[in-house]
Design a protein around this motif. Sequence first.
Motif, PDB file in Angstrom:
ATOM      1  N   SER A  28       0.841  -1.197   0.000  1.00 52.02           N
ATOM      2  CA  SER A  28       0.000   0.000   0.000  1.00 52.02           C
ATOM      3  C   SER A  28       0.874   1.244   0.000  1.00 52.02           C
ATOM      4  O   SER A  28       2.007   1.232   0.471  1.00 52.02           O
ATOM      5  CB  SER A  28      -0.941  -0.002   1.204  1.00 52.02           C
ATOM      6  OG  SER A  28      -0.200  -0.017   2.403  1.00 52.02           O
ATOM      7  N   GLY A  29       0.309   2.309  -0.566  1.00 53.58           N
ATOM      8  CA  GLY A  29       1.033   3.566  -0.633  1.00 53.58           C
ATOM      9  C   GLY A  29       0.257   4.559  -1.461  1.00 53.58           C
ATOM     10  O   GLY A  29      -0.955   4.443  -1.631  1.00 53.58           O
ATOM     11  N   LYS A  30       0.987   5.539  -2.008  1.00 58.78           N
ATOM     12  CA  LYS A  30       0.377   6.576  -2.841  1.00 58.78           C
ATOM     13  C   LYS A  30       0.918   6.501  -4.250  1.00 58.78           C
ATOM     14  O   LYS A  30       2.109   6.261  -4.457  1.00 58.78           O
ATOM     15  CB  LYS A  30       0.653   7.956  -2.252  1.00 58.78           C
ATOM     16  CG  LYS A  30      -0.083   8.174  -0.961  1.00 58.78           C
ATOM     17  CD  LYS A  30       0.008   9.588  -0.493  1.00 58.78           C
ATOM     18  CE  LYS A  30      -0.818   9.683   0.780  1.00 58.78           C
ATOM     19  NZ  LYS A  30      -0.683  10.919   1.455  1.00 58.78           N
ATOM     20  N   LEU A  31       0.024   6.721  -5.210  1.00 59.93           N
ATOM     21  CA  LEU A  31       0.427   6.709  -6.615  1.00 59.93           C
ATOM     22  C   LEU A  31       1.323   7.905  -6.912  1.00 59.93           C
ATOM     23  O   LEU A  31       1.068   9.016  -6.455  1.00 59.93           O
ATOM     24  CB  LEU A  31      -0.799   6.750  -7.516  1.00 59.93           C
ATOM     25  CG  LEU A  31      -1.624   5.465  -7.557  1.00 59.93           C
ATOM     26  CD1 LEU A  31      -2.937   5.713  -8.290  1.00 59.93           C
ATOM     27  CD2 LEU A  31      -0.843   4.350  -8.206  1.00 59.93           C
ATOM     28  N   LEU A  64      18.789  -9.319  -2.008  1.00 58.17           N
ATOM     29  CA  LEU A  64      17.872  -8.511  -1.216  1.00 58.17           C
ATOM     30  C   LEU A  64      17.863  -7.065  -1.702  1.00 58.17           C
ATOM     31  O   LEU A  64      18.907  -6.487  -1.983  1.00 58.17           O
ATOM     32  CB  LEU A  64      18.301  -8.533   0.256  1.00 58.17           C
ATOM     33  CG  LEU A  64      17.453  -7.711   1.210  1.00 58.17           C
ATOM     34  CD1 LEU A  64      16.093  -8.367   1.414  1.00 58.17           C
ATOM     35  CD2 LEU A  64      18.165  -7.553   2.541  1.00 58.17           C
ATOM     36  N   VAL A  65      16.661  -6.491  -1.809  1.00 55.29           N
ATOM     37  CA  VAL A  65      16.495  -5.074  -2.137  1.00 55.29           C
ATOM     38  C   VAL A  65      15.591  -4.467  -1.068  1.00 55.29           C
ATOM     39  O   VAL A  65      14.534  -5.013  -0.757  1.00 55.29           O
ATOM     40  CB  VAL A  65      15.869  -4.875  -3.533  1.00 55.29           C
ATOM     41  CG1 VAL A  65      15.504  -3.421  -3.761  1.00 55.29           C
ATOM     42  CG2 VAL A  65      16.800  -5.358  -4.611  1.00 55.29           C
ATOM     43  N   LYS A  66      16.012  -3.343  -0.518  1.00 61.22           N
ATOM     44  CA  LYS A  66      15.194  -2.580   0.418  1.00 61.22           C
ATOM     45  C   LYS A  66      14.639  -1.403  -0.367  1.00 61.22           C
ATOM     46  O   LYS A  66      15.395  -0.677  -1.003  1.00 61.22           O
ATOM     47  CB  LYS A  66      16.049  -2.088   1.579  1.00 61.22           C
ATOM     48  CG  LYS A  66      16.647  -3.227   2.373  1.00 61.22           C
ATOM     49  CD  LYS A  66      17.560  -2.726   3.460  1.00 61.22           C
ATOM     50  CE  LYS A  66      18.147  -3.923   4.187  1.00 61.22           C
ATOM     51  NZ  LYS A  66      18.822  -3.548   5.406  1.00 61.22           N
ATOM     52  N   THR A  67      13.311  -1.232  -0.333  1.00 59.33           N
ATOM     53  CA  THR A  67      12.726  -0.189  -1.178  1.00 59.33           C
ATOM     54  C   THR A  67      11.484   0.438  -0.560  1.00 59.33           C
ATOM     55  O   THR A  67      10.800  -0.189   0.248  1.00 59.33           O
ATOM     56  CB  THR A  67      12.376  -0.747  -2.576  1.00 59.33           C
ATOM     57  OG1 THR A  67      11.995   0.325  -3.422  1.00 59.33           O
ATOM     58  CG2 THR A  67      11.277  -1.778  -2.527  1.00 59.33           C
ATOM     59  N   LYS A  68      11.218   1.666  -0.977  1.00 59.54           N
ATOM     60  CA  LYS A  68       9.973   2.363  -0.645  1.00 59.54           C
ATOM     61  C   LYS A  68       9.254   2.812  -1.911  1.00 59.54           C
ATOM     62  O   LYS A  68       8.280   3.537  -1.858  1.00 59.54           O
ATOM     63  CB  LYS A  68      10.265   3.587   0.224  1.00 59.54           C
ATOM     64  CG  LYS A  68      10.468   3.229   1.691  1.00 59.54           C
ATOM     65  CD  LYS A  68      10.308   4.428   2.581  1.00 59.54           C
ATOM     66  CE  LYS A  68       8.852   4.781   2.671  1.00 59.54           C
ATOM     67  NZ  LYS A  68       8.481   5.741   3.665  1.00 59.54           N
ATOM     68  N   LEU A  69       9.753   2.385  -3.087  1.00 60.95           N
ATOM     69  CA  LEU A  69       9.169   2.788  -4.358  1.00 60.95           C
ATOM     70  C   LEU A  69       9.136   1.593  -5.306  1.00 60.95           C
ATOM     71  O   LEU A  69      10.173   0.992  -5.586  1.00 60.95           O
ATOM     72  CB  LEU A  69       9.985   3.928  -4.982  1.00 60.95           C
ATOM     73  CG  LEU A  69       9.437   4.551  -6.254  1.00 60.95           C
ATOM     74  CD1 LEU A  69       8.113   5.273  -5.969  1.00 60.95           C
ATOM     75  CD2 LEU A  69      10.445   5.519  -6.844  1.00 60.95           C
ATOM     76  N   ILE A  70       7.936   1.248  -5.797  1.00 59.37           N
ATOM     77  CA  ILE A  70       7.772   0.097  -6.681  1.00 59.37           C
ATOM     78  C   ILE A  70       6.977   0.521  -7.915  1.00 59.37           C
ATOM     79  O   ILE A  70       5.879   1.068  -7.809  1.00 59.37           O
ATOM     80  CB  ILE A  70       7.051  -1.066  -5.964  1.00 59.37           C
ATOM     81  CG1 ILE A  70       7.944  -1.599  -4.844  1.00 59.37           C
ATOM     82  CG2 ILE A  70       6.664  -2.165  -6.937  1.00 59.37           C
ATOM     83  CD1 ILE A  70       7.376  -2.777  -4.101  1.00 59.37           C
ATOM     84  N   GLN A  71       7.555   0.260  -9.068  1.00 57.36           N
ATOM     85  CA  GLN A  71       6.881   0.549 -10.337  1.00 57.36           C
ATOM     86  C   GLN A  71       5.767  -0.469 -10.544  1.00 57.36           C
ATOM     87  O   GLN A  71       5.930  -1.652 -10.265  1.00 57.36           O
ATOM     88  CB  GLN A  71       7.893   0.470 -11.476  1.00 57.36           C
ATOM     89  CG  GLN A  71       7.344   0.859 -12.823  1.00 57.36           C
ATOM     90  CD  GLN A  71       8.427   0.847 -13.897  1.00 57.36           C
ATOM     91  OE1 GLN A  71       9.605   0.896 -13.611  1.00 57.36           O
ATOM     92  NE2 GLN A  71       8.003   0.764 -15.144  1.00 57.36           N
ATOM     93  N   ALA A 114       4.546   4.821  -4.075  1.00 61.44           N
ATOM     94  CA  ALA A 114       5.415   5.255  -2.984  1.00 61.44           C
ATOM     95  C   ALA A 114       4.851   4.589  -1.730  1.00 61.44           C
ATOM     96  O   ALA A 114       3.774   4.948  -1.247  1.00 61.44           O
ATOM     97  CB  ALA A 114       5.412   6.765  -2.855  1.00 61.44           C
ATOM     98  N   LEU A 115       5.540   3.579  -1.242  1.00 60.88           N
ATOM     99  CA  LEU A 115       5.029   2.735  -0.164  1.00 60.88           C
ATOM    100  C   LEU A 115       4.898   3.488   1.155  1.00 60.88           C
ATOM    101  O   LEU A 115       5.700   4.373   1.468  1.00 60.88           O
ATOM    102  CB  LEU A 115       5.938   1.522   0.028  1.00 60.88           C
ATOM    103  CG  LEU A 115       6.109   0.632  -1.198  1.00 60.88           C
ATOM    104  CD1 LEU A 115       7.137  -0.461  -0.926  1.00 60.88           C
ATOM    105  CD2 LEU A 115       4.785   0.022  -1.618  1.00 60.88           C
ATOM    106  N   ASP A 116       3.907   3.088   1.942  1.00 58.27           N
ATOM    107  CA  ASP A 116       3.710   3.663   3.267  1.00 58.27           C
ATOM    108  C   ASP A 116       4.895   3.322   4.175  1.00 58.27           C
ATOM    109  O   ASP A 116       5.299   4.132   5.000  1.00 58.27           O
ATOM    110  CB  ASP A 116       2.416   3.134   3.904  1.00 58.27           C
ATOM    111  CG  ASP A 116       1.173   3.597   3.154  1.00 58.27           C
ATOM    112  OD1 ASP A 116       1.219   4.672   2.522  1.00 58.27           O
ATOM    113  OD2 ASP A 116       0.156   2.876   3.205  1.00 58.27           O
ATOM    114  N   GLU A 117       5.413   2.108   4.020  1.00 57.17           N
ATOM    115  CA  GLU A 117       6.558   1.651   4.811  1.00 57.17           C
ATOM    116  C   GLU A 117       7.521   0.908   3.905  1.00 57.17           C
ATOM    117  O   GLU A 117       7.105   0.241   2.958  1.00 57.17           O
ATOM    118  CB  GLU A 117       6.097   0.706   5.924  1.00 57.17           C
ATOM    119  CG  GLU A 117       5.213   1.372   6.952  1.00 57.17           C
ATOM    120  CD  GLU A 117       4.792   0.425   8.057  1.00 57.17           C
ATOM    121  OE1 GLU A 117       5.439  -0.629   8.246  1.00 57.17           O
ATOM    122  OE2 GLU A 117       3.813   0.741   8.744  1.00 57.17           O
TER     123      GLU A 117
END
Length: 122
Positions: free
Chosen positions: A30-33, A67-74, A54-57
């Motif tokens: 979950s997040g914002k477009l 391993l990838v740490k991310t807060k942004l997923i296309q 843009a992920l909430d967490e």
Amino acid sequence: MKKIMIAILALTPLFSHAQTFYYGKPASISGKLLKIKSLHPNQETFGGNQIALALDERIDVDGEEGLVKTKLIQLVDTNMQRYNQYFKKEGKALDVRCKELFRAETAHHTTKVLCFVDAVKY
């Protein structure tokens, strides 16, 4: 008492862990477009905007690729009507069920991790 509360609040991030997902597996995020600019080297033909979440967490995505740490997923969606709506709803909160998460492989992939969209809920 005030000092104890401040110390607890300062240490809280140390105890919070990012949720871990795996490449090739379903995921709910979950997040914002957010519109993002394509990083494709041929901007004239393949440039422009793409849509991401843009992920909430922050999340961790793991697998054979590492391993990838991310807060942004296309977001990748085969439903073009739904995909086009994402651009009109930039900034809106969205829950996404991904068929699978996968790692960037081509110049069309702007974020390190991408989501094949299965379903969305605004």
